[in-house]
Enzyme design. Sequence first.
Site, PDB file in Angstrom:
ATOM      1  N   SER A  65     -61.844  -9.644  29.876  1.00  0.00           N
ATOM      2  CA  SER A  65     -61.139  -9.316  28.631  1.00  0.00           C
ATOM      3  C   SER A  65     -59.994 -10.252  28.288  1.00  0.00           C
ATOM      4  CB  SER A  65     -60.620  -7.871  28.692  1.00  0.00           C
ATOM      5  OG  SER A  65     -61.658  -6.966  28.411  1.00  0.00           O
ATOM      6  N   LYS A  68     -60.017 -11.857  24.891  1.00  0.00           N
ATOM      7  CA  LYS A  68     -59.443 -11.281  23.668  1.00  0.00           C
ATOM      8  C   LYS A  68     -58.158 -11.977  23.235  1.00  0.00           C
ATOM      9  CE  LYS A  68     -61.525  -6.725  24.384  1.00  0.00           C
ATOM     10  NZ  LYS A  68     -62.120  -6.847  25.714  1.00  0.00           N
ATOM     11  N   SER A 125     -58.050  -2.733  24.959  1.00  0.00           N
ATOM     12  CA  SER A 125     -58.989  -3.781  25.351  1.00  0.00           C
ATOM     13  C   SER A 125     -60.335  -3.497  24.697  1.00  0.00           C
ATOM     14  CB  SER A 125     -59.137  -3.865  26.879  1.00  0.00           C
ATOM     15  OG  SER A 125     -59.711  -5.074  27.269  1.00  0.00           O
TER      16      SER A 125
END
Length: 382
Positions: A65, A68, A125
């Site tokens: 993640s 991101k 997330s």
Amino acid sequence: MILGEFKPARNAVIFLLLISGLLYRPGMALAAECSLEALSAIMIDFDSGRVLYEQNPDTCIPPASLTKILSMYVALDMASRRGLDLDIPVTVSKRAANTGGSRMALAPRERVSLDNLLTGMAVSSGNDASMAVAEYFGQGYAPNFVSAMNSKARAIGMRNSLFANPHGLPAKGQRTTARDMLILSRAYLRDYPSALRYHSKRQIVHNGVVTYNRNPLLGQFAGADGLKTGWISASGYNLVSTARQGKTRLLAVILGCPSNSARAHEMHRLMEAGFMASRGQSSNVSSALASMPAELSGVSPVVTKRPKAFYAKVGKKVNKSSKGAKNIQMAKNNRPANKAVKAGKKGKNVHAAKQQLPPLHGAKSGISKHPAAASKNRNTQS
């Protein structure tokens, strides 16, 4: 005669000492092998960009993640270029709403502001939020947005990174390094310092679902105000973190920790060591780390010891791809490690994927399977 016989050896010693003096500068980052319970790490002084600590910073690893951060950076770039207000509504597609892994609980066809989607990417997330943003800016086609992500990565100097999706779920060839993530995070915060408002938020509620920010330093370490966590079984527990104390802001990346508690503890140690060095309480970060107790007060202790098989092969190329794996994300996965709570229900999202990490630009490659998840062939992404 005797002195003459030893003259070449003496000259060699003098030469080495002179070279050492030329190469070493006070304050230079000195990486101590296995100082941190992590595959790789790097820390800088944010304003000067001076590297304070390194540990295998160019070893390739799946970004999870942390992807991101780049997605948010590119989205803010596109919004700025188009003169868009962040309150503009975005219609969520069925595909985006059904994206597996960690989520902010978007529903198909609902309209959510771009600002709220960015908040969901940072706090929850949210893979669903990431896909919704990618489709919006990609004219309905997420790969267009991913192409822009890779162009941005190259433009800012991320030489050993490649992205295949906007959220970080396992994908063939997707990889990054601690150094590249540091380059990305510094550029992102220099261009959009106000983005810290997304990353410092502790929790959000959307469609009756409460999700929490997984960053273990928020509220636990003085001055901590961002950035992002990530986890899949192939990479272990990753964290990019920044904190300001006085006039000093530090930015650090830790990749491949063997457990959630190790991630929290080791970033806490690294940040504490960084500020000790900046205050002159230690000659450098490595020395500060060496002087610290094994367990810091107020921080969850490391319960998982460093797996020898994992760290012994740092830098060895991956010769085969990881096996197909299920990505199982339950709604309860969003405690302070992202617990999503909804009255009476706990949802499940399943996503299957395969992964391969060939080396890129001569960078080192980490191993394909993280030991913390070796007993169960699952990739719960966060």
